[in-house]
Every structure is written in C-alpha cells, then in structure tokens.
Design an enzyme around this catalytic site. Structure first.
Site, PDB file in Angstrom:
ATOM      1  N   GLY A  76      14.970  -8.615  33.069  1.00  0.00           N
ATOM      2  CA  GLY A  76      13.745  -8.296  33.798  1.00  0.00           C
ATOM      3  C   GLY A  76      13.056  -9.557  34.267  1.00  0.00           C
ATOM      4  O   GLY A  76      13.366 -10.666  33.793  1.00  0.00           O
ATOM      5  N   CYS A 103      19.417 -10.917  28.341  1.00  0.00           N
ATOM      6  CA  CYS A 103      18.407 -11.802  28.929  1.00  0.00           C
ATOM      7  C   CYS A 103      17.002 -11.408  28.428  1.00  0.00           C
ATOM      8  O   CYS A 103      16.697 -11.609  27.273  1.00  0.00           O
ATOM      9  CB  CYS A 103      18.507 -11.787  30.454  1.00  0.00           C
ATOM     10  SG  CYS A 103      17.766 -13.231  31.251  1.00  0.00           S
ATOM     11  N   TYR A 104      16.162 -10.807  29.267  1.00  0.00           N
ATOM     12  CA  TYR A 104      14.847 -10.373  28.807  1.00  0.00           C
ATOM     13  C   TYR A 104      14.979  -9.438  27.606  1.00  0.00           C
ATOM     14  O   TYR A 104      14.172  -9.487  26.667  1.00  0.00           O
ATOM     15  CB  TYR A 104      14.099  -9.679  29.945  1.00  0.00           C
ATOM     16  CG  TYR A 104      12.723  -9.164  29.559  1.00  0.00           C
ATOM     17  CD1 TYR A 104      11.605  -9.982  29.679  1.00  0.00           C
ATOM     18  CD2 TYR A 104      12.548  -7.871  29.059  1.00  0.00           C
ATOM     19  CE1 TYR A 104      10.341  -9.515  29.317  1.00  0.00           C
ATOM     20  CE2 TYR A 104      11.300  -7.400  28.697  1.00  0.00           C
ATOM     21  CZ  TYR A 104      10.195  -8.232  28.829  1.00  0.00           C
ATOM     22  OH  TYR A 104       8.945  -7.771  28.465  1.00  0.00           O
ATOM     23  N   ASP A 248      30.257  11.184  50.675  1.00  0.00           N
ATOM     24  CA  ASP A 248      29.441  11.921  49.707  1.00  0.00           C
ATOM     25  C   ASP A 248      29.402  13.416  50.023  1.00  0.00           C
ATOM     26  O   ASP A 248      29.710  14.258  49.173  1.00  0.00           O
ATOM     27  CB  ASP A 248      28.016  11.365  49.675  1.00  0.00           C
ATOM     28  CG  ASP A 248      27.976   9.903  49.305  1.00  0.00           C
ATOM     29  OD1 ASP A 248      28.951   9.416  48.718  1.00  0.00           O
ATOM     30  OD2 ASP A 248      26.973   9.227  49.625  1.00  0.00           O
ATOM     31  N   LYS A 396      28.880   5.425  43.731  1.00  0.00           N
ATOM     32  CA  LYS A 396      29.685   5.598  44.939  1.00  0.00           C
ATOM     33  C   LYS A 396      31.185   5.500  44.650  1.00  0.00           C
ATOM     34  O   LYS A 396      31.970   6.310  45.156  1.00  0.00           O
ATOM     35  CB  LYS A 396      29.292   4.528  45.972  1.00  0.00           C
ATOM     36  CG  LYS A 396      29.856   4.772  47.363  1.00  0.00           C
ATOM     37  CD  LYS A 396      29.065   5.835  48.082  1.00  0.00           C
ATOM     38  CE  LYS A 396      29.424   5.891  49.548  1.00  0.00           C
ATOM     39  NZ  LYS A 396      28.548   6.799  50.302  1.00  0.00           N
TER      40      LYS A 396
END
Length: 540
Positions: A76, A103-104, A248, A396
């Site tokens: 973040g 990380c954060y 899609d 996707k």
C-alpha cells in the site's frame, strides 16, 4: 463497508463478503491500496488455488466464516506510523491461519505485534539481490542472490517477539521474516511481479506447503460449478445477453447456452463501429455453426446520426452509450419478456466497483448498468433485470481458458481487445460514414498482414487510427492532399501498462504500402512509439 481507498467485493448485502462453496480452498487477500493487489490474486490463481481480494477492513470474524486456508496482506502507499494509515483487525493474528504480509502488509504485521517500523535511511526501489539467511519454509527453492522487486521507503528496525530474519538485501536488513510456530510471514519485496525472479516459487511455498492447499481451482471444476449455479438461479426463466463479439460476452454466451439452452437469447446491436466483416462473421459463427439464437439489430444509421458534429471523445462515448441503452430498451421489450440479464462482469470489475443493487424481495443483484458492451450508461427503471454473472469470479486469462474448454473458436478466444465504442474512438474528430470506411479498410489491412505473417498473437493490440487532418503527397505524378493513418502496436500483460512494439521494418513497410495503395483517401502512414504511461493505448 468499502471506501475509495479500499475497493471491495460487495456481493452479500449482509456481510459484504462473497461466500465460496464449502469445498473450495481459498486464499484471502486484504487490499491496503496496492496497485499489485489484483496481481497477487492472479498469481495465486496460477497455482490453481482460488483467491479473493477483500477490503482491508474485513474483520477477523468475517474471515473466520470464509474459512480461508491462508491470508495475504497486500502492499500500500501509506506508512504504518501515519495517523490515517489503514489498519487490519488486530484479531487477525489470533485466527491461527497462516498470514503473509507483503511490503506494507509486513510492516503492519510488525507494528501491530510489537515491533518497530521507521523511515529507512535509504529507500529501496527496483531490483535487489536477495541474500537468504534461512532457506527453509517460505524460501525453499528460492535461489540465493535471486532478484526481487523492492518498492519501499520504510524499514522494520525491530522485530516482534518470536520473529526471525529469513533474508536481507544490501539496504534492507529485514527483507523476509517469520514467526514459524504461529505461521506468520512477511516480505519487504513484491514476489507477485514479474521482475521478482523466484517470486512465484515463494508464492507456491506459501500456498502449498505453509497453507496446505491443493490445486483444485481448475477450468473444468469452474465450468461444472458455473453451469450448476446458473441452472439453480435461472430455473425455467428467460435470459437476455447483449453480445458484443468480444471474448467475455462470447464465452458467457457459450456457457449459458450449455447451461440453459434455448432459454437464452443473445442480442447483437450493430452500431456500425465494428471492424470490417466482424458483425457478419460473429452472427454466422453463433447461429449457423453453434445454433445459438442471436437477434441481429441493424442500428448503424441511428448511432451515426448521434455523432454528427461531435468531436469530444467523452461526448462520443456518452452518446454511443445512451443510444445503445435506447436501442436495447426497444428491442428487449419487442423480444421479451426477460427475467434475467446476463453480463460479462469479470473479477477486476467486482474488485473496483461497489455498484451493487439488491432486490429486497429476492436478495438477487439487479442490473443498473450494461457493462458487457460499452461500460457506460444505465438501464431505465422499468427494465430492471435480475443479473446472471457467472464470470464474475474470473480474470481475463481465466475467461479465455473457459472459452477454450467449452468450445469457443480460437479466433474469438484470442481476439485482440477492442473498445466498446469501437472505431468511433479510433477516428479522431467527427465520425462520418466516409471516415469509418477509410479506417475500416486500413484496420483490415493491419489485421490481414499480421495474420499472414503469423504474428497476430505477438501483440497485445495492433490497430489503425485516423487523424482529422490532411497532408500533401504525390501519387502517380499527381499531387494528393489526403489523410494520414497512425499505426499503433503495443505489448502488454494486462493493459494497465504497455510498451510500443518493436515491429520489424519489413512488416511496417508492407502494411504502409498496402494502405496507401488500397485505401482511398490516405497518402501517409506513421507509427506511434508512445508507451503507457504517459500515453494510453487508445487515442481517445
């Protein structure tokens, strides 16, 4: 529950959390605003284990009900010591579920469990060599010195009780940490990005060995489950699908036809902005080859009239979207009644949008948007449908796999992404019938040549753009004053960022020669070498 800084999965109006089938193993990802949260989920899915992105505010009790096999805290943009920094429920640490902080997420774990996080003396961005201190558990099969992607300005300066360092870099003493008995882990780098060479090995270690997951999230199991859910939801009611021709909506059409047969009606609205031969080809495939009912709506003149004198790209999109809704309203009433509207909503749409309406009587989601065709506009109140969205759990690439599994032709499965407003936003300035014909012919040559050369799938997108200006040229010893065509070829993994493709000069030469010789009104071809960012893939 969700805020702008925490995109959420808003499905169940009671809990804001989607309940997966009981048999499905799942890794939950709490999103703290990282640009890579979706990518973490995709990497987990690549291990054939189901994953969901949830708001960072998701409580320990809500997670307990979901019963995930593991939890990942994303990165973040904040510093954990800021007053407004997002926090997770402290009860998370007592769930006895393996947790990986990235990380954060790692810094938050350290801070909440009694360690210390401070601004680093030297920030670390980009590639760094990972020096491994403990090669077991999380870092099994991660090569010493392998490259990992760093992006942080803070560092852990004191670890909580019971934690130990697993790895370091030249600038980061605590690059990977663990509390082995509590199954709590943290990494200061981003294993999910392609730049982290052994990142997927680390992710597999967490998913398979630490969380003890099995690879049960497969295309076959999804198709089986989706068909069963559609049949249970729809019963004997009729379903309407706005078919666009993209992967899609086409995959959705095949899946629904497999599930409910003739209860499905596909509606294709030809607004005149598709590529040369595509509308006819699409209908032929669906009706003649696969016997799926398609209502073909001829509406080219209506859409073109809406764009007379319009040059602003946002106004173009707005008018196309509104006209689509009007045509859809008329045709659905003509061919109805329909109880359900099928939409090709994908998982990124679910993560990014909290646009959910729920029927208070049935608890089912109700359509207030058409997302499968133009991603714009809203349906009138009198056309409120219950929604069927069996693809809403998929990314996707997973949709393409489903399409292949249920028999969708490869030419549709691997079709380049194409914008809902189509060629209308690849014509800069006013859209006219003459300009559409020019661009349609030029675009056909681009697709024809890269297909002939066997390189169609080497590019994320390859297309032509028509500019609203003319330049002087000479053809057959005569002066010309005609339009330029811009060629745009880009390489990308997901369309979020893209680089211009280094197309061989010989191919560019062939395409250029064909366009100026075969397309009336064009005397110049140029090549766009702008990446995204700072540009966008489309010109409008």
């Amino acid at each position: 529950m969700a805020t702008q800084s925490s995109p959420s999965l808003l499905v169940d109006p009671q809990t804001d959390v989607e309940q997966p089938p009981i048999h499905r193993q799942m890794i939950a990802i709490l999103d703290f605003g990282s640009q890579y949260s979706e990518l973490i989920a995709r990497r987990i899915r690549e291990t054939q284990v189901y994953s969901e992105v949830l708001p960072y505010r998701t409580t320990a009790e809500e997670l307990r009900k979901l019963n995930p096999k593991g939890i990942i805290l994303s990165g973040g943009p904040n510093s954990v010591y800021d007053g407004h920094a997002p926090q997770c429920d402290p009860a998370l640490w007592d769930l006895e579920i393996p947790i990986l902080g990235v990380c954060y997420g790692m810094q938050l774990m350290v801070q909440q469990l009694g360690g210390q996080v401070e601004r680093a003396k030297q920030a670390e961005y980009g590639k760094a060599a990972l020096m491994i201190d403990d090669p077991t558990d999380l870092l099994t099969n991660v090569e010493p010195g392998s490259t990992m992607w760093m992006s942080h300005g803070d560092s852990c300066t004191a670890l909580p009780h019971g934690f130990e360092v697993l790895a370091h870099t030249d600038n980061t003493p605590c690059a990977a940490i663990a509390h082995h008995s509590r199954h709590l882990y943290g990494v200061q780098f981003h294993p999910e990005v392609v730049h982290s060479v052994d990142g997927i090995a680390l992710i597999r270690n967490f998913v398979y060995h630490i969380c003890d997951c099995q690879p049960t999230w497969t295309t076959a199991t999804f198709v089986e489950e989706a068909i069963r859910e559609v049949r249970n939801q729809v019963g004997d009611k009729r379903v309407l699908l706005a078919l666009s021709g993209g992967v899609d909506s086409s995959t959705l059409a095949f899946l629904l036809h497999e599930a409910i047969g003739d209860q499905l009606t596909c509606m294709f609205i030809d607004q005149g902005f598709m590529r040369k031969g595509e509308p006819e080809r699409l209908v032929k495939i669906f009706k003649e080859q696969f016997h799926i009912d398609v209502v073909y709506v001829h509406a080219r003149d209506r859409f073109l009239k809406q764009l007379e004198g319009i040059t602003d790209p946002e106004e173009k999109r707005r008018r196309i979207g509104h006209e689509f809704i009007h045509v859809f309203e008329e045709e659905s009433q003509k061919h109805g009644p329909f109880d359900y509207l099928a939409q090709g909503t994908l998982y990124p749409d679910v993560i990014e949008s909290a646009d959910t309406n729920v029927d208070p009587k049935t608890g089912e989601r109700v359509a207030v948007k058409i997302k499968s065709h133009h991603n714009v506009g809203g349906l009138p109140d009198q056309l409120r449908f219950k929604l069927v969205e069996p693809l809403r759990k998929l990314f996707k690439d997973e949709v393409r796999n489903v399409g292949r599994a249920i028999g969708l032709p490869e030419e549709i499965v691997r079709r380049h992404p194409f914008p809902g407003p189509g060629l209308a936003i690849r014509i800069i300035g006013e859209v006219t019938a003459e300009r559409l014909n020019i661009l349609r012919d030029a675009d056909f040559i681009v697709r024809d040549e890269i297909s002939k050369q066997g390189v169609y799938h080497d590019y994320w997108q390859a297309f032509a753009v028509l500019l609203p200006l003319r330049s002087v040229g000479v053809m057959g010893d005569q002066r010309t004053y005609a339009h330029p065509i811009v060629l745009r070829f880009v390489s990308s993994e997901d369309g979020m960022t893209a680089d211009w493709s280094r197309v061989p000069y010989e191919l560019l030469e062939i395409i250029s020669n064909r366009i100026v010789n075969e397309v009336e009104g064009v005397n110049r071809v140029v090549y766009d070498i702008t990446s995204k960012p700072p540009g966008t893939i489309e010109w409008e």
